[in-house]
Design a protein around this motif. Structure first.
Motif, PDB file in Angstrom:
ATOM      1  N   TRP A 323      23.945  39.680  42.634  1.00 50.09           N
ATOM      2  CA  TRP A 323      24.311  38.519  43.445  1.00 50.09           C
ATOM      3  C   TRP A 323      23.199  37.480  43.348  1.00 50.09           C
ATOM      4  CZ3 TRP A 323      21.110  36.958  47.406  1.00 50.09           C
ATOM      5  CH2 TRP A 323      20.139  37.885  47.807  1.00 50.09           C
ATOM      6  N   GLY A 324      23.537  36.261  43.683  1.00 49.28           N
ATOM      7  CA  GLY A 324      22.523  35.213  43.682  1.00 49.28           C
ATOM      8  C   GLY A 324      23.120  33.929  44.207  1.00 49.28           C
ATOM      9  N   THR A 325      22.276  33.104  44.786  1.00 50.04           N
ATOM     10  CA  THR A 325      22.749  31.804  45.273  1.00 50.04           C
ATOM     11  C   THR A 325      21.574  30.855  45.461  1.00 50.04           C
ATOM     12  OG1 THR A 325      24.020  30.681  47.009  1.00 50.04           O
ATOM     13  CG2 THR A 325      22.640  32.490  47.733  1.00 50.04           C
ATOM     14  N   PRO A 326      21.791  29.568  45.194  1.00 49.16           N
ATOM     15  CA  PRO A 326      20.785  28.611  45.626  1.00 49.16           C
ATOM     16  C   PRO A 326      20.742  28.615  47.151  1.00 49.16           C
ATOM     17  CG  PRO A 326      22.401  27.600  44.158  1.00 49.16           C
ATOM     18  CD  PRO A 326      22.934  28.937  44.549  1.00 49.16           C
ATOM     19  N   ALA A 327      19.586  28.445  47.721  1.00 47.97           N
ATOM     20  CA  ALA A 327      19.447  28.455  49.180  1.00 47.97           C
ATOM     21  C   ALA A 327      18.255  27.571  49.513  1.00 47.97           C
ATOM     22  CB  ALA A 327      19.225  29.880  49.684  1.00 47.97           C
ATOM     23  N   GLY A 328      18.526  26.442  50.194  1.00 44.18           N
ATOM     24  CA  GLY A 328      17.444  25.482  50.404  1.00 44.18           C
ATOM     25  C   GLY A 328      16.910  25.029  49.053  1.00 44.18           C
ATOM     26  N   LYS A 329      15.571  25.079  48.906  1.00 46.81           N
ATOM     27  CA  LYS A 329      14.989  24.646  47.632  1.00 46.81           C
ATOM     28  C   LYS A 329      14.785  25.816  46.676  1.00 46.81           C
ATOM     29  CE  LYS A 329      12.718  20.763  49.847  1.00 46.81           C
ATOM     30  NZ  LYS A 329      11.457  20.218  50.357  1.00 46.81           N
ATOM     31  N   TRP A 330      15.304  26.973  47.028  1.00 47.51           N
ATOM     32  CA  TRP A 330      15.070  28.188  46.247  1.00 47.51           C
ATOM     33  C   TRP A 330      16.367  28.754  45.704  1.00 47.51           C
ATOM     34  CZ3 TRP A 330      10.117  29.657  45.290  1.00 47.51           C
ATOM     35  CH2 TRP A 330       9.129  29.059  46.078  1.00 47.51           C
ATOM     36  N   VAL A 331      16.202  29.775  44.868  1.00 45.71           N
ATOM     37  CA  VAL A 331      17.343  30.596  44.464  1.00 45.71           C
ATOM     38  C   VAL A 331      16.980  32.024  44.850  1.00 45.71           C
ATOM     39  CG1 VAL A 331      18.788  31.387  42.557  1.00 45.71           C
ATOM     40  CG2 VAL A 331      17.828  29.070  42.508  1.00 45.71           C
ATOM     41  N   ILE A 332      17.884  32.689  45.555  1.00 40.52           N
ATOM     42  CA  ILE A 332      17.659  34.099  45.898  1.00 40.52           C
ATOM     43  C   ILE A 332      18.698  34.937  45.173  1.00 40.52           C
ATOM     44  CG2 ILE A 332      16.525  33.757  48.123  1.00 40.52           C
ATOM     45  CD1 ILE A 332      19.233  34.094  49.483  1.00 40.52           C
ATOM     46  N   GLY A 333      18.373  36.195  44.990  1.00 39.90           N
ATOM     47  CA  GLY A 333      19.331  37.053  44.308  1.00 39.90           C
ATOM     48  C   GLY A 333      18.874  38.494  44.337  1.00 39.90           C
ATOM     49  N   GLY A 334      19.679  39.331  43.734  1.00 39.80           N
ATOM     50  CA  GLY A 334      19.321  40.738  43.707  1.00 39.80           C
ATOM     51  C   GLY A 334      20.423  41.572  43.098  1.00 39.80           C
ATOM     52  N   ALA A 335      20.255  42.870  43.262  1.00 39.35           N
ATOM     53  CA  ALA A 335      21.236  43.833  42.766  1.00 39.35           C
ATOM     54  C   ALA A 335      21.261  44.999  43.733  1.00 39.35           C
ATOM     55  CB  ALA A 335      20.838  44.324  41.379  1.00 39.35           C
ATOM     56  N   SER A 336      22.450  45.560  43.923  1.00 41.33           N
ATOM     57  CA  SER A 336      22.621  46.737  44.779  1.00 41.33           C
ATOM     58  C   SER A 336      22.199  46.402  46.203  1.00 41.33           C
ATOM     59  CB  SER A 336      21.861  47.921  44.191  1.00 41.33           C
ATOM     60  OG  SER A 336      22.084  49.092  44.930  1.00 41.33           O
ATOM     61  N   PHE A 337      21.058  46.857  46.664  1.00 43.91           N
ATOM     62  CA  PHE A 337      20.645  46.522  48.028  1.00 43.91           C
ATOM     63  C   PHE A 337      19.123  46.396  48.123  1.00 43.91           C
ATOM     64  CE2 PHE A 337      21.883  51.098  47.919  1.00 43.91           C
ATOM     65  CZ  PHE A 337      20.612  51.641  47.869  1.00 43.91           C
ATOM     66  N   GLY A 338      18.663  45.927  49.278  1.00 41.57           N
ATOM     67  CA  GLY A 338      17.231  45.748  49.498  1.00 41.57           C
ATOM     68  C   GLY A 338      16.711  46.748  50.512  1.00 41.57           C
ATOM     69  N   GLU A 339      15.461  46.493  50.958  1.00 44.52           N
ATOM     70  CA  GLU A 339      14.798  47.437  51.873  1.00 44.52           C
ATOM     71  C   GLU A 339      15.535  47.586  53.189  1.00 44.52           C
ATOM     72  OE1 GLU A 339      10.344  47.571  52.269  1.00 44.52           O
ATOM     73  OE2 GLU A 339      10.568  45.602  51.340  1.00 44.52           O
TER      74      GLU A 339
END
Ligand SMILES: Cc1cc2nc3c(=O)[nH]c(=O)nc-3n(C[C@H](O)[C@H](O)[C@H](O)COP(=O)(O)OP(=O)(O)OC[C@H]3O[C@@H](n4cnc5c(N)ncnc54)[C@H](O)[C@@H]3O)c2cc1C
Length: 446
Positions: A323-339
């Motif tokens: 997954w990923g998306t622009p957010a504010g001035k950044w781009v966030i993203g990842g795979a599966s899950f986080g902490e």
């Protein structure tokens, strides 16, 4: 032998399914029913037109209606399916009466969760989905000065960014302590939230929505953090599977509220398939059901469901959710899950993280990339990843989802080869640095 397949839904899943039916056998008959005036447009682009990054809604259309006619896909626009009879293999369509089918694909998608507060019937509450309504709302945005975005979901994140960039006084209200708290870790979202403040947005976390207020049209939103001015309220609550038709017809609904399907996207009723946001699929790591994935998942599932409905054989695999998306001035993203998710599910994990760069350090436009890898602590197999940066996030998310799927370990990633070319990649790939840092935290000899 050719079949007649009906598809309920003209979104990504429904259109994918219609194409799948024809791909299985061009002699198949396929009829699509949709409530909407259009199909074949990308709802994903709507926030970017509102944010003025895309100059017109017309650019979001991927195909003209004529293209579907030529492909032999018979689409009935603005036709609501009222009921399904699985015994007699019929649907009842508003204005058309009973229609027979051999195979049925349910692709009824999602609805935004009811905000469940007084004032929900006021004008001025915008649920972003149908492109025709988006065109009308965009004119409202031309004169609006203040906006309240209800809930920091993926759409809420996009709309907050878009409206703040457009110059509206934008308030984001969410009951959780940070944006996207169900999926994203706080350290990944922190720079995004800072950048929203720089864009002039007002953030109200740990804040409960209490009511929409106004005479006929919303003029303010009452919250536990006070009353917020609102010429428009954009309701971006969680996506809920739209399964009422299917549930009434007796199809099994899973624990997430999505329709239960097997790997062929077949439901619990013979000759009935389901795809997209109305269905739930197993997560590749946990094997737990997940729903409300993305448009690319919906389209791919639709193609499998349609192909099988049309007489072919294809399988849809468990999801690893890049997954990923622009957010504010950044781009966030990842795979599966986080902490956050791993902790909530009680999944043991170790972390490797690094702050790297997207290009050679001397090359103009170089950006920071923060990467966090999660691995199970014994074999050190990758189970998830999250990132924040400004370029290259999408490609890393796709790669890391594949790495999780095929069982790569931190050791594999630490020794990974990478492209180094000053304008497009640094000498030290951030994924490699994160994996190496993770391994350094392991006691020697393990
Ligand atoms: C504003 C917005 C932004 C998005 N951004 C992204 C993004 O950046 N990336 C991404 O991958 N995905 C994105 N998506 C996609 C989204 O999150 C979903 O995953 C996707 O829309 C699911 O497709 P679907 O076909 O399952 O359902 P939907 O898109 O919900 O379509 C459902 C269809 O079913 C029809 N329908 C429902 N009930 C009936 C009935 N009884 N009779 C007749 N027709 C019926 C509706 O008219 C509609 O045509 C975005 C969506 C929106 C709205």
């Amino acid at each position: 032998m050719p079949h007649k397949t009906l598809v309920i839904g003209g979104g990504a899943a429904g259109i994918g399914a219609a194409g799948g039916v024809k791909a299985a056998d061009p002699a198949n008959t396929v009829v699509v029913y949709t409530d909407f005036e259009d199909v074949g447009y990308s709802p994903c682009g709507i926030p970017y037109v509102h944010g003025k990054e895309i100059d017109s809604f017309e650019r979001l259309f991927l195909a003209q209606k004529e293209a579907y006619v030529q492909a032999g896909i018979d689409i009935h626009y603005e036709k609501h399916v009222e009921s399904i009879d699985v015994e007699r293999k019929r649907v009842t369509v508003q204005g058309e009466g009973e229609v027979a089918w051999d195979r049925l694909v349910i692709a009824t998608g999602f609805d935004y969760a009811d905000p469940g507060v007084p004032g929900g019937g006021l004008e001025g509450l915008y649920y972003v989905k149908n492109i025709r309504r988006a065109m009308e709302w965009d004119k409202v945005l031309d004169t609006a000065k203040t906006a309240v975005v209800v809930h920091a979901t993926p759409l809420g994140v996009e709309m907050t960014t878009a409206l703040a960039q457009r110059g509206l006084e934008t308030h984001l209200v969410d009951p959780q302590p940070w944006a996207l708290a169900d999926i994203v870790d706080p350290d990944i979202i922190a720079p995004v939230q800072e950048s929203w403040l720089e864009l002039g947005a007002h953030l109200h976390f740990n804040t409960t929505l209490e009511a929409f207020r106004g005479e006929r049209t919303v003029s303010s939103v009452a919250t536990s953090d006070g009353e917020l001015p609102a010429d428009i309220a954009v309701v971006c609550t969680h996506k809920r599977p739209n399964i009422s038709l299917a549930a009434q017809a007796g199809l099994m609904v899973g624990p997430t509220g999505g329709l239960v399907v097997d790997e062929r996207m077949a439901t619990t009723v013979a000759d009935v398939y389901a795809a997209g946001d109305c269905a739930e699929l197993p997560h590749g790591v946990t094997r737990l059901g997940v729903q409300g994935l993305t448009g690319s998942h919906a389209y791919a599932q639709g193609k499998v469901a349609g192909f099988n409905a049309g007489g072919g054989t294809k399988r849809y695999q468990p999801v690893y959710v890049p997954w990923g998306t622009p957010a504010g001035k950044w781009v966030i993203g990842g795979a599966s899950f986080g902490e956050t998710t791993a902790t909530a599910l009680g999944i043991p994990f170790m972390v490797g993280q690094a702050e790297g760069i997207s290009r050679a350090r001397y090359y103009p436009g170089v950006k920071k990339v923060k990467i966090k890898l999660l691995a199970e602590p014994v074999q050190r197999r990758l189970i998830g990843a999250q990132m924040v940066g400004q370029e290259g996030i999408k490609e890393r998310a796709d790669f890391l989802a594949t790495a999780v799927k095929f069982g790569l370990t931190l050791d594999d990633l630490a020794a990974m080869e990478n492209v180094y070319s000053p304008a497009i990649g640094a000498l030290n790939e951030p994924i490699v640095l994160a994996a190496q840092n993770g391994l350094e935290s392991v006691p020697h000899g393990r």
